[in-house]
Write a protein that holds these residues in place. Structure first.
Motif, PDB file in Angstrom:
ATOM      1  N   MET A   1       0.849  -1.188   0.000  1.00 30.28           N
ATOM      2  CA  MET A   1       0.000   0.000   0.000  1.00 30.28           C
ATOM      3  C   MET A   1       0.888   1.243   0.000  1.00 30.28           C
ATOM      4  O   MET A   1       1.873   1.317   0.739  1.00 30.28           O
ATOM      5  CB  MET A   1      -0.918  -0.010   1.220  1.00 30.28           C
ATOM      6  CG  MET A   1      -1.981   1.060   1.206  1.00 30.28           C
ATOM      7  SD  MET A   1      -3.133   0.866   2.594  1.00 30.28           S
ATOM      8  CE  MET A   1      -3.934  -0.685   2.141  1.00 30.28           C
ATOM      9  N   ASP A   2       0.549   2.216  -0.830  1.00 31.69           N
ATOM     10  CA  ASP A   2       1.336   3.438  -0.994  1.00 31.69           C
ATOM     11  C   ASP A   2       1.116   4.376   0.191  1.00 31.69           C
ATOM     12  O   ASP A   2       0.000   4.865   0.419  1.00 31.69           O
ATOM     13  CB  ASP A   2       0.920   4.117  -2.299  1.00 31.69           C
ATOM     14  CG  ASP A   2       1.795   5.315  -2.638  1.00 31.69           C
ATOM     15  OD1 ASP A   2       2.566   5.750  -1.767  1.00 31.69           O
ATOM     16  OD2 ASP A   2       1.697   5.811  -3.771  1.00 31.69           O
ATOM     17  N   VAL A   3       2.173   4.637   0.953  1.00 30.47           N
ATOM     18  CA  VAL A   3       2.056   5.500   2.127  1.00 30.47           C
ATOM     19  C   VAL A   3       1.675   6.919   1.727  1.00 30.47           C
ATOM     20  O   VAL A   3       0.876   7.585   2.398  1.00 30.47           O
ATOM     21  CB  VAL A   3       3.385   5.500   2.929  1.00 30.47           C
ATOM     22  CG1 VAL A   3       3.334   6.536   4.046  1.00 30.47           C
ATOM     23  CG2 VAL A   3       3.654   4.122   3.506  1.00 30.47           C
ATOM     24  N   GLU A   4       2.225   7.415   0.606  1.00 25.99           N
ATOM     25  CA  GLU A   4       1.890   8.772   0.167  1.00 25.99           C
ATOM     26  C   GLU A   4       0.425   8.875  -0.234  1.00 25.99           C
ATOM     27  O   GLU A   4      -0.212   9.914  -0.027  1.00 25.99           O
ATOM     28  CB  GLU A   4       2.795   9.185  -0.987  1.00 25.99           C
ATOM     29  CG  GLU A   4       4.252   9.357  -0.601  1.00 25.99           C
ATOM     30  CD  GLU A   4       4.425  10.312   0.578  1.00 25.99           C
ATOM     31  OE1 GLU A   4       3.756  11.370   0.603  1.00 25.99           O
ATOM     32  OE2 GLU A   4       5.236   9.988   1.474  1.00 25.99           O
ATOM     33  N   THR A   8      -2.277  11.351   1.459  1.00 29.39           N
ATOM     34  CA  THR A   8      -3.137  12.221   0.652  1.00 29.39           C
ATOM     35  C   THR A   8      -4.597  12.012   1.006  1.00 29.39           C
ATOM     36  O   THR A   8      -5.373  12.984   1.121  1.00 29.39           O
ATOM     37  CB  THR A   8      -2.901  11.946  -0.838  1.00 29.39           C
ATOM     38  OG1 THR A   8      -1.514  12.116  -1.142  1.00 29.39           O
ATOM     39  CG2 THR A   8      -3.728  12.886  -1.709  1.00 29.39           C
ATOM     40  N   PHE A   9      -5.000  10.761   1.177  1.00 28.03           N
ATOM     41  CA  PHE A   9      -6.395  10.466   1.547  1.00 28.03           C
ATOM     42  C   PHE A   9      -6.764  11.138   2.870  1.00 28.03           C
ATOM     43  O   PHE A   9      -7.813  11.768   2.999  1.00 28.03           O
ATOM     44  CB  PHE A   9      -6.595   8.952   1.642  1.00 28.03           C
ATOM     45  CG  PHE A   9      -7.851   8.554   2.369  1.00 28.03           C
ATOM     46  CD1 PHE A   9      -9.105   8.799   1.823  1.00 28.03           C
ATOM     47  CD2 PHE A   9      -7.780   7.946   3.618  1.00 28.03           C
ATOM     48  CE1 PHE A   9     -10.276   8.442   2.496  1.00 28.03           C
ATOM     49  CE2 PHE A   9      -8.926   7.590   4.306  1.00 28.03           C
ATOM     50  CZ  PHE A   9     -10.174   7.840   3.746  1.00 28.03           C
ATOM     51  N   VAL A  10      -5.891  11.022   3.865  1.00 27.93           N
ATOM     52  CA  VAL A  10      -6.171  11.640   5.164  1.00 27.93           C
ATOM     53  C   VAL A  10      -6.237  13.156   5.028  1.00 27.93           C
ATOM     54  O   VAL A  10      -7.108  13.816   5.621  1.00 27.93           O
ATOM     55  CB  VAL A  10      -5.088  11.226   6.194  1.00 27.93           C
ATOM     56  CG1 VAL A  10      -5.236  12.030   7.484  1.00 27.93           C
ATOM     57  CG2 VAL A  10      -5.183   9.741   6.499  1.00 27.93           C
ATOM     58  N   LYS A  70      -3.699   5.588  11.852  1.00 24.24           N
ATOM     59  CA  LYS A  70      -2.824   4.765  12.692  1.00 24.24           C
ATOM     60  C   LYS A  70      -1.588   4.309  11.912  1.00 24.24           C
ATOM     61  O   LYS A  70      -0.474   4.275  12.454  1.00 24.24           O
ATOM     62  CB  LYS A  70      -3.586   3.556  13.216  1.00 24.24           C
ATOM     63  CG  LYS A  70      -4.619   3.883  14.291  1.00 24.24           C
ATOM     64  CD  LYS A  70      -5.336   2.625  14.763  1.00 24.24           C
ATOM     65  CE  LYS A  70      -6.386   2.955  15.822  1.00 24.24           C
ATOM     66  NZ  LYS A  70      -7.116   1.739  16.271  1.00 24.24           N
ATOM     67  N   VAL A  71      -1.807   3.969  10.631  1.00 25.07           N
ATOM     68  CA  VAL A  71      -0.678   3.550   9.800  1.00 25.07           C
ATOM     69  C   VAL A  71       0.318   4.697   9.652  1.00 25.07           C
ATOM     70  O   VAL A  71       1.536   4.514   9.777  1.00 25.07           O
ATOM     71  CB  VAL A  71      -1.162   3.069   8.421  1.00 25.07           C
ATOM     72  CG1 VAL A  71       0.028   2.882   7.479  1.00 25.07           C
ATOM     73  CG2 VAL A  71      -1.928   1.769   8.549  1.00 25.07           C
ATOM     74  N   LEU A  72      -0.176   5.899   9.421  1.00 26.69           N
ATOM     75  CA  LEU A  72       0.707   7.048   9.255  1.00 26.69           C
ATOM     76  C   LEU A  72       1.462   7.369  10.543  1.00 26.69           C
ATOM     77  O   LEU A  72       2.634   7.762  10.504  1.00 26.69           O
ATOM     78  CB  LEU A  72      -0.090   8.264   8.786  1.00 26.69           C
ATOM     79  CG  LEU A  72      -0.679   8.156   7.374  1.00 26.69           C
ATOM     80  CD1 LEU A  72      -1.493   9.399   7.049  1.00 26.69           C
ATOM     81  CD2 LEU A  72       0.422   7.970   6.333  1.00 26.69           C
ATOM     82  N   VAL A  73       0.799   7.221  11.678  1.00 24.57           N
ATOM     83  CA  VAL A  73       1.476   7.429  12.962  1.00 24.57           C
ATOM     84  C   VAL A  73       2.598   6.406  13.129  1.00 24.57           C
ATOM     85  O   VAL A  73       3.713   6.735  13.560  1.00 24.57           O
ATOM     86  CB  VAL A  73       0.477   7.339  14.133  1.00 24.57           C
ATOM     87  CG1 VAL A  73       1.213   7.267  15.464  1.00 24.57           C
ATOM     88  CG2 VAL A  73      -0.469   8.531  14.118  1.00 24.57           C
TER      89      VAL A  73
END
Length: 309
Positions: A1-4, A8-10, A70-73
């Motif tokens: 899954m693309d972190v960027e 962007t979604f958030v 949570k993934v971004l954190v």
């Protein structure tokens, strides 16, 4: 899954529109739309509902949003953990009673904000410790590494020379001495149980015995330091060798004596092993601390000639 794409979604979910989110991320609105479209394709659901006034979360988007955050954190924590100066310096100290562990602990006490992690990995010998440093499972180790076992890419520095001391009970013939010469121990039983074959300390004690005509007994199982202290206290002939920076405890009634060895002073050199290209800032602090606390004496020192540094 693309972190960027997640980021962007958030950003779009929080802003409610693509353009402000794109501005925040410093990308074009078209790039933001492509990221979201790719994420929706990967997931097989629509995350946003486009309207004339912007975007709102779909039902799937509402479910997905807290997990995305949570993934971004977690990603931010992982990145922060390995940024220079943030990740603790991981040092193998071999045994928490002996001098390397004590010197690392004193560094921490003098600078409590220093990011340090002292570990005991149970590595069998210096060669294994050097490989662990090269592989990156630890940043540094203290070992008496033989020169013939120094692998390319490892830096070995002689920064911790630990003078040996005689540890004996009150009934030992040498108990009243303020110091003794290594050759004075010839004929006395020096018991160091638990010396494992193939280790650098076995090689060290062999060299010490040959240099000064000593008899070092490694026979018998090692039942722990407490059992060794018990045996010394009860014996008028038994002795062992310890480092001056080693930390051992025994009941006051044992009246054990730690007697320095001099003329010359035998030292066990715990070489600091690091990767030659390691730039961790705490390594500089550790080296400076070792140099500042280095043993100083006017006596001549003895150490085996096979050491790597």
């Amino acid at each position: 899954m693309d972190v960027e794409a997640l980021r962007t979604f958030v950003a779009v979910a929080e802003a409610g529109q693509f353009q402000p989110a794109a501005d925040k991320l410093r990308i074009s609105q078209q790039a933001a739309s492509k990221r979201i479209a790719g994420l929706e394709t990967d997931l097989g659901v629509a995350l946003l509902v486009r309207t004339s006034r912007g975007s709102r979360l779909s039902l799937d988007g509402q479910v997905f949003l807290p997990y995305a955050k949570k993934v971004l954190v977690a990603v931010e924590q992982a990145e922060r953990a390995v940024r220079p100066g943030r990740r603790p310096l991981r040092v193998d100290v071999l045994n928490r009673r002996i001098a390397p562990a004590q010197v690392v602990y004193r560094l921490y006490l003098s600078r409590p904000d220093t990011a340090l992690d002292a570990v005991t990995l149970g590595l069998e010998n210096a060669a294994q410790a050097a490989r662990a440093v090269l592989e990156g499972s630890i940043d540094a180790s203290f070992r008496a590494l033989p020169a013939d076992q120094l692998p390319p890419g490892i830096r070995a520095e002689r920064l911790l020379n630990v003078p040996l001391q005689l540890l004996i009970g009150p009934g030992h013939p040498l108990a009243g001495r303020k110091w003794v010469r290594p050759m004075d121990l010839a004929g006395h039983r020096i018991w160091i149980p638990g010396i494992r074959p193939g280790t650098e300390w076995e090689r060290f004690y062999q060299s010490l015995a040959e240099a000064f005509g000593l008899s070092i007994d490694a026979l018998g199982p090692h039942f722990g330091d407490e059992a060794l202290m018990d045996a010394l206290a009860d014996s008028s002939s038994l002795a062992t060798l310890v480092g001056s920076g080693d930390r051992y405890m025994w009941p006051e009634t044992y009246d054990l004596r730690r007697i320095p060895l001099r003329d010359p002073t035998p030292v066990y050199s715990h070489l600091l092993l690091t990767r030659a290209d390691d730039q961790h800032p705490v390594l500089t602090e550790l080296r400076d601390h070792l140099r500042a606390s280095r043993h100083r004496t006017t006596d001549s020192l003895w150490s085996p000639d096979w050491l790597a540094a």
